[in-house]
Motif scaffolding. Structure first.
Motif, short mmCIF file in Angstrom:
data_model
loop_
_atom_site.label_atom_id
_atom_site.label_comp_id
_atom_site.label_asym_id
_atom_site.label_seq_id
_atom_site.Cartn_x
_atom_site.Cartn_y
_atom_site.Cartn_z
N MET A 197 2.39 -5.72 -5.21
CA MET A 197 1.29 -6.75 -4.67
C MET A 197 1.53 -8.07 -5.08
O MET A 197 1.58 -8.25 -6.59
CB MET A 197 0.18 -6.22 -4.41
CG MET A 197 -0.52 -5.87 -5.84
SD MET A 197 -2.25 -5.17 -5.49
CE MET A 197 -2.89 -5.03 -7.22
N LYS A 198 0.94 -9.07 -4.66
CA LYS A 198 1.22 -10.40 -5.09
C LYS A 198 -0.16 -11.17 -4.88
O LYS A 198 -1.01 -10.70 -4.22
CB LYS A 198 2.14 -11.21 -4.54
CG LYS A 198 3.69 -10.96 -4.74
CD LYS A 198 4.65 -11.60 -4.01
CE LYS A 198 5.83 -11.22 -4.16
NZ LYS A 198 6.31 -9.97 -3.85
N GLY A 199 -0.52 -12.03 -5.71
CA GLY A 199 -1.90 -12.87 -5.53
C GLY A 199 -2.95 -12.36 -6.67
O GLY A 199 -2.82 -11.32 -7.22
N VAL A 200 -3.87 -13.20 -7.02
CA VAL A 200 -4.93 -12.71 -7.97
C VAL A 200 -6.21 -12.64 -7.38
O VAL A 200 -6.97 -11.71 -7.37
CB VAL A 200 -5.11 -14.07 -9.08
CG1 VAL A 200 -6.01 -13.60 -10.07
CG2 VAL A 200 -3.51 -13.99 -9.90
N ALA A 201 -6.69 -13.94 -6.73
CA ALA A 201 -8.09 -13.74 -6.12
C ALA A 201 -8.08 -12.85 -4.75
O ALA A 201 -9.01 -11.91 -4.61
CB ALA A 201 -8.38 -15.19 -5.73
N TYR A 202 -6.70 -12.74 -4.14
CA TYR A 202 -6.76 -12.00 -3.11
C TYR A 202 -5.27 -11.09 -3.11
O TYR A 202 -4.64 -11.52 -2.10
CB TYR A 202 -6.89 -12.47 -1.58
CG TYR A 202 -8.34 -13.35 -1.32
CD1 TYR A 202 -9.32 -12.67 -1.03
CD2 TYR A 202 -8.30 -14.83 -1.80
CE1 TYR A 202 -10.85 -13.35 -1.02
CE2 TYR A 202 -9.53 -15.33 -1.63
CZ TYR A 202 -10.88 -14.79 -1.19
OH TYR A 202 -11.84 -15.51 -1.19
N PRO A 203 -5.33 -10.05 -3.98
CA PRO A 203 -3.81 -9.46 -3.94
C PRO A 203 -3.62 -8.76 -2.81
O PRO A 203 -4.48 -8.14 -1.80
CB PRO A 203 -4.46 -8.50 -5.13
CG PRO A 203 -5.64 -8.21 -5.15
CD PRO A 203 -6.38 -9.70 -4.76
N ALA A 204 -2.26 -8.83 -2.23
CA ALA A 204 -1.77 -7.94 -1.02
C ALA A 204 -0.43 -7.75 -1.38
O ALA A 204 0.29 -8.25 -2.30
CB ALA A 204 -2.26 -9.17 0.16
N ILE A 205 0.12 -7.07 -0.28
CA ILE A 205 1.31 -6.53 -0.24
C ILE A 205 1.98 -6.83 1.25
O ILE A 205 1.25 -6.49 2.27
CB ILE A 205 1.59 -5.01 -0.34
CG1 ILE A 205 2.91 -4.30 -0.34
CG2 ILE A 205 0.71 -4.28 0.47
CD1 ILE A 205 3.35 -3.30 -0.81
N ASN A 206 3.08 -7.53 1.10
CA ASN A 206 3.42 -7.96 2.70
C ASN A 206 4.23 -6.74 3.29
O ASN A 206 4.50 -5.89 2.74
CB ASN A 206 4.66 -9.02 2.31
CG ASN A 206 5.94 -8.86 1.48
OD1 ASN A 206 6.28 -7.55 1.87
ND2 ASN A 206 6.39 -9.37 0.72
N GLY B 14 7.34 -6.57 4.44
CA GLY B 14 8.44 -6.00 4.16
C GLY B 14 8.41 -4.86 3.14
O GLY B 14 9.18 -3.80 2.93
N ASP B 15 7.62 -5.24 1.83
CA ASP B 15 7.46 -4.35 0.59
C ASP B 15 6.74 -3.23 1.07
O ASP B 15 7.38 -1.88 0.81
CB ASP B 15 6.74 -5.03 -0.35
CG ASP B 15 7.52 -6.29 -0.92
OD1 ASP B 15 8.70 -6.07 -0.86
OD2 ASP B 15 6.91 -7.23 -1.31
N PHE B 16 6.05 -3.24 2.01
CA PHE B 16 5.36 -1.90 2.41
C PHE B 16 6.09 -1.02 3.02
O PHE B 16 5.95 0.28 2.90
CB PHE B 16 4.13 -2.48 3.34
CG PHE B 16 3.12 -0.89 3.58
CD1 PHE B 16 2.28 -0.56 3.10
CD2 PHE B 16 3.43 -0.50 4.96
CE1 PHE B 16 1.51 0.77 3.12
CE2 PHE B 16 2.53 0.64 5.25
CZ PHE B 16 1.74 1.07 4.44
N PHE B 17 6.79 -1.28 4.08
CA PHE B 17 7.82 -0.61 4.84
C PHE B 17 8.94 -0.09 4.11
O PHE B 17 9.64 0.91 4.48
CB PHE B 17 7.92 -1.25 6.38
CG PHE B 17 6.82 -1.37 7.11
CD1 PHE B 17 6.25 -0.11 7.76
CD2 PHE B 17 6.41 -2.54 7.52
CE1 PHE B 17 5.06 -0.49 8.45
CE2 PHE B 17 5.29 -2.77 8.28
CZ PHE B 17 4.72 -1.56 8.79
N GLN B 18 9.47 -0.74 3.01
CA GLN B 18 10.31 -0.13 2.27
C GLN B 18 9.94 0.87 1.12
O GLN B 18 10.93 1.28 0.40
CB GLN B 18 11.24 -1.69 1.46
CG GLN B 18 11.72 -2.47 2.38
CD GLN B 18 12.29 -3.63 1.90
OE1 GLN B 18 12.46 -3.70 0.62
NE2 GLN B 18 12.76 -4.40 2.46
N SER B 19 8.85 0.99 1.34
CA SER B 19 8.29 2.21 0.08
C SER B 19 9.00 3.30 0.59
O SER B 19 9.02 3.77 1.65
CB SER B 19 6.64 2.27 0.34
OG SER B 19 6.05 0.86 -0.22
N ILE B 20 9.11 4.10 -0.51
CA ILE B 20 9.70 5.38 -0.36
C ILE B 20 8.53 6.50 -0.47
O ILE B 20 8.01 6.54 -1.37
CB ILE B 20 10.97 5.94 -1.47
CG1 ILE B 20 11.80 4.71 -1.29
CG2 ILE B 20 11.53 7.06 -1.32
CD1 ILE B 20 13.03 4.79 -2.51
#
Length: 407
Positions: A10-19, A21-27
């Protein structure tokens, strides 16, 4: 595993989030469908057991809190009822309980050991003080007993508190006559609210104005002369620096020495008690005992022993009184409900203090210090026990998982 994966990408400090693409590539680890069913069943069984254990723990803790509250109430208020219990609470560690009681009672214990509530607490000490809320109530009870004269025994050879108070009053009059001290204004609604408190015969009630020089930094003095800086000659104590019994020094502001010397009346040059009289932390009282010069900022008043009376009052005893239940009631006895509640200098001067003879003040402070250290130890033991219980639960959960049937 999945949470670790999300936190890693995940990226960001004030509002951390996961995009996406990264989410659907999770195993995801995917067992055979039959094993998925067995895992779900086992998890639900273990979670149900955890719920049962948590319920039992909460019930046991509440029972400890209720029984302890009744005992403490009886100990500090003889007219309160105290329920007899048919069943006895199990002592978890007799040796540690005995050691703790020795620390608590000491060789000069002023608490009546024949008191039913005290005997009950003694008998079930380890069990009762296995939960933090009871330790917090024990701290309050220690202070309550102290200000009632029941924490240490009275010594008939001590000089009378009345004599000491008369000496302070005589010195105050000398200072006024020499124009070294101005008599501050008291409240027009002076009142005494402690008719329900019985103190030993050797003690005396005294108003704040009788034993302290009480003042503050005036608003016009602040706006006309003060220029707060992050660095400078003289540290300034603001409301956010006053904490119960201590001074917070992480966010100090400063003024120059010339300004401090110009406003000598509200300088801090000797031990004194500081009280927040408006805003956040109103009623908090801290002991100032720094060797160097400091200064008051707005919202903080000082209660300072009169010149040459510094050794006639133990300020730590007064501070302990003001954080006790009786002391807190005193601080706020004149408080009115307004948009910005405040305590005037007149009402601070109207605070009633139960004054023991000076040697007894010293003995009370030493005993309170010792018992508060015991409370610290009890809380540390509770934290350690909680950690052990968590580790044990983890081990039980791991064993339960290992016992899952193999595919």
């Amino acid at each position: 595993m999945f949470i670790n994966r999300v936190e890693k990408v995940m990226k960001g400090v004030a509002y951390p989030a996961i995009n996406d693409g990264d989410f659907f590539q999770s195993i995801f680890p995917l067992p055979p469908v039959n094993e998925q069913h067995r895992i779900v069943v086992k998890i639900e069984q273990l979670m149900a057991r955890c719920d049962e254990l948590e319920k039992l723990r909460a019930e046991r803790e509440q029972r400890r809190i209720s029984v302890h509250a009744a005992a403490i109430n009886r100990l500090t208020s003889p007219t309160a009822s105290f329920p007899r219990r048919r069943e006895s609470l199990t002592a978890e560690n007799h040796a540690s309980r005995t050691c703790a009681l020795e620390d608590m009672r000491g060789n000069d214990d002023g608490v009546d050991s024949s008191n039913e509530a005290w005997q009950f607490i003694t008998q079930h000490f380890a069990e009762l003080y296995a939960v933090k809320p009871n330790v917090a109530e024990l701290r309050k009870a220690i202070l309550q007993l102290a200000v009632m004269g029941k924490l240490v025994p009275q010594n008939p050879n001590d000089p009378s508190a009345r004599q000491t108070l008369n000496e302070i009053q005589t010195q105050k009059l000398r200072l006024v006559e020499r124009k070294l001290l101005k008599i501050g204004q008291t409240t027009e609604d002076s009142k005494f609210i402690n008719s329900d408190i019985s103190i030993p015969d050797a003690w005396v009630w005294a108003k704040g104005a009788e034993i302290f020089f009480i003042t503050k930094l005036a608003g016009f003095e602040y706006t006309k002369h003060f220029n707060l800086t992050d660095n400078g000659d003289i540290p300034v104590i603001r409301a956010q620096n006053v904490r119960p019994f201590s001074i917070e020094t992480d966010n100090l502001k400063f003024i120059d020495r010339k300004t401090s010397e110009l406003l000598e009346r509200c300088a801090l040059t000797k031990p004194a008690l500081l009280v927040t009289f408006i805003g956040a932390g109103i009623g908090d009282v801290a002991l100032f005992d720094r060797p160097e010069r400091w200064h008051l900022a707005p919202n903080v008043a000082k209660m300072e022993p009169f010149t040459d009376c510094e050794n006639k009052i133990n300020l730590r005893f007064i501070n302990y009184f003001l954080i006790s239940t009786v002391g807190r009631r005193e601080i706020f006895k004149h408080l009115k409900s307004t948009a910005q509640p405040s305590i005037s200098m007149g009402t601070i001067r109207d605070i009633d203090y139960p004054l023991p003879p000076l040697p007894e003040q010293h003995r009370i402070v030493a005993k309170i210090d010792s018992l508060m250290a015991l409370c610290d130890t009890l809380e540390q033991q509770i934290d350690a026990a909680t950690s052990k219980q968590t580790a044990l639960l983890d081990a039980v959960m791991a064993q339960g998982i290992r016992e899952l049937p193999c595919v």
